[in-house]
Design a protein around this motif. Sequence first.
Motif, PDB file in Angstrom:
ATOM      1  N   LYS A   1       0.861  -1.178   0.000  1.00 31.92           N
ATOM      2  CA  LYS A   1       0.000   0.000   0.000  1.00 31.92           C
ATOM      3  C   LYS A   1       0.899   1.229   0.000  1.00 31.92           C
ATOM      4  CE  LYS A   1      -3.392   2.212   3.004  1.00 31.92           C
ATOM      5  NZ  LYS A   1      -4.223   2.021   4.199  1.00 31.92           N
ATOM      6  N   GLU A   2       0.725   2.092  -1.003  1.00 33.08           N
ATOM      7  CA  GLU A   2       1.529   3.309  -1.124  1.00 33.08           C
ATOM      8  C   GLU A   2       0.596   4.523  -1.162  1.00 33.08           C
ATOM      9  OE1 GLU A   2       4.769   2.865  -4.291  1.00 33.08           O
ATOM     10  OE2 GLU A   2       3.269   1.360  -4.860  1.00 33.08           O
TER      11      GLU A   2
ATOM     12  N   ALA B   1      -0.192   7.870  -2.778  1.00 33.91           N
ATOM     13  CA  ALA B   1       0.108   8.608  -4.008  1.00 33.91           C
ATOM     14  C   ALA B   1      -0.027  10.111  -3.788  1.00 33.91           C
ATOM     15  CB  ALA B   1      -0.821   8.162  -5.136  1.00 33.91           C
TER      16      ALA B   1
ATOM     17  N   VAL C   1      -5.049   9.516  -1.530  1.00 35.80           N
ATOM     18  CA  VAL C   1      -5.205   8.504  -2.574  1.00 35.80           C
ATOM     19  C   VAL C   1      -4.122   7.469  -2.346  1.00 35.80           C
ATOM     20  CG1 VAL C   1      -5.118   8.050  -5.054  1.00 35.80           C
ATOM     21  CG2 VAL C   1      -6.157  10.167  -4.211  1.00 35.80           C
ATOM     22  N   VAL C   2      -4.526   6.211  -2.305  1.00 35.56           N
ATOM     23  CA  VAL C   2      -3.568   5.134  -2.088  1.00 35.56           C
ATOM     24  C   VAL C   2      -3.551   4.207  -3.290  1.00 35.56           C
ATOM     25  CG1 VAL C   2      -3.664   5.189   0.434  1.00 35.56           C
ATOM     26  CG2 VAL C   2      -5.250   3.744  -0.812  1.00 35.56           C
ATOM     27  N   LEU C   3      -2.373   3.660  -3.563  1.00 36.64           N
ATOM     28  CA  LEU C   3      -2.195   2.663  -4.607  1.00 36.64           C
ATOM     29  C   LEU C   3      -2.022   1.320  -3.911  1.00 36.64           C
ATOM     30  CD1 LEU C   3       0.343   4.629  -6.845  1.00 36.64           C
ATOM     31  CD2 LEU C   3      -2.137   4.488  -7.099  1.00 36.64           C
TER      32      LEU C   3
ATOM     33  N   SER D   1      -1.473  -2.776  -4.117  1.00 37.46           N
ATOM     34  CA  SER D   1      -1.052  -3.937  -4.888  1.00 37.46           C
ATOM     35  C   SER D   1      -1.629  -5.145  -4.164  1.00 37.46           C
ATOM     36  CB  SER D   1       0.473  -4.048  -4.935  1.00 37.46           C
ATOM     37  OG  SER D   1       1.024  -2.912  -5.567  1.00 37.46           O
TER      38      SER D   1
ATOM     39  N   LYS E   1      -3.002  -4.019  -9.463  1.00 31.67           N
ATOM     40  CA  LYS E   1      -3.002  -2.679  -8.855  1.00 31.67           C
ATOM     41  C   LYS E   1      -4.434  -2.164  -8.742  1.00 31.67           C
ATOM     42  CE  LYS E   1       1.554  -2.021  -9.204  1.00 31.67           C
ATOM     43  NZ  LYS E   1       2.405  -1.911  -8.082  1.00 31.67           N
ATOM     44  N   TRP E   2      -4.674  -1.343  -7.710  1.00 31.67           N
ATOM     45  CA  TRP E   2      -5.977  -0.709  -7.514  1.00 31.67           C
ATOM     46  C   TRP E   2      -5.752   0.646  -6.860  1.00 31.67           C
ATOM     47  CZ3 TRP E   2     -10.333  -3.039  -9.297  1.00 31.67           C
ATOM     48  CH2 TRP E   2     -11.547  -2.400  -9.022  1.00 31.67           C
ATOM     49  N   GLU E   3      -6.505   1.628  -7.290  1.00 33.77           N
ATOM     50  CA  GLU E   3      -6.452   2.954  -6.673  1.00 33.77           C
ATOM     51  C   GLU E   3      -7.644   3.098  -5.730  1.00 33.77           C
ATOM     52  OE1 GLU E   3      -6.695   5.456 -10.081  1.00 33.77           O
ATOM     53  OE2 GLU E   3      -4.676   4.962 -10.767  1.00 33.77           O
TER      54      GLU E   3
END
Length: 186
Positions: free
Chosen positions: A6-7, A9, A17-19, A21, A31-33
Motif C-alpha cells: 500500500k503506497e 500517491a 489517494v492510495v495505490l 497492490s 493494482k488498484w487505486e
Amino acid sequence: MKIVKKEIAWQGKYLRVVLLSYEDNHGRIRKWEAVERVNCKGIVVVIPVTENNEIIFIRQFRPVLGGFVVEFPAGLNDRKESLIEVAKRELIEETGLFSDEIVFLAEGPVSSGLSTEILTVFIAKNVKEAPEELKKSYPPDESENIEVLKIPLDEALEKLKELREQGNYLDLKIFGFLELAKKFIN
C-alpha cells in the motif's frame, strides 16, 4: 487474495489517494487505486425518529455536487470517540435534537470500489429538542448550513420525490436506511 503493498500517491488535509497492490486468486499481482480519509476511524449515520413516527432528514449544500442534498445526519469519527458517541454528537450538532435510545442498525462499506470508508448506521428513537446546555456543548460546524426536515413516515417517499423535483439531490442510501429503520419504528 490479499493486499501485498500500500503506497500513498497523494495526501491532503482530509483525504489521501492510495495505490494498492494485491494478489489475485491466480497469484498475479494487480493494482488498484483507492481513497481514504485522513485521521478518521469510520463514518456514522443517524436516522432520527420522533415519538410521532416522523423521520428527521437534513438538507445541506454539498460543494462536491454544487447543490443541496437531502440526507440523514452523519459525521466522521475523527475525535477518538466511540461510534455511538459520534452518533449522539452529530444528532445534536446537525439537528438540535437528542435521544436516549440510539440503536445500532447496520455497518458496511460506502463505495467498495473506490473508498476504504466503513459506514455505521444507528436509529435514534423518540428524538426531542436538545437542552440548551447540550446544544452549547455541541454547536453546529461553522461550515455547515443545515435545514432540518421533519416528515411523517407515511409521507416520506412522496416528500422526497417533491424535494428531488425541486432540484435537490437525494442521498440514495436514505431509501435503504428508511426501509431498515421501519423494523425498529413502533
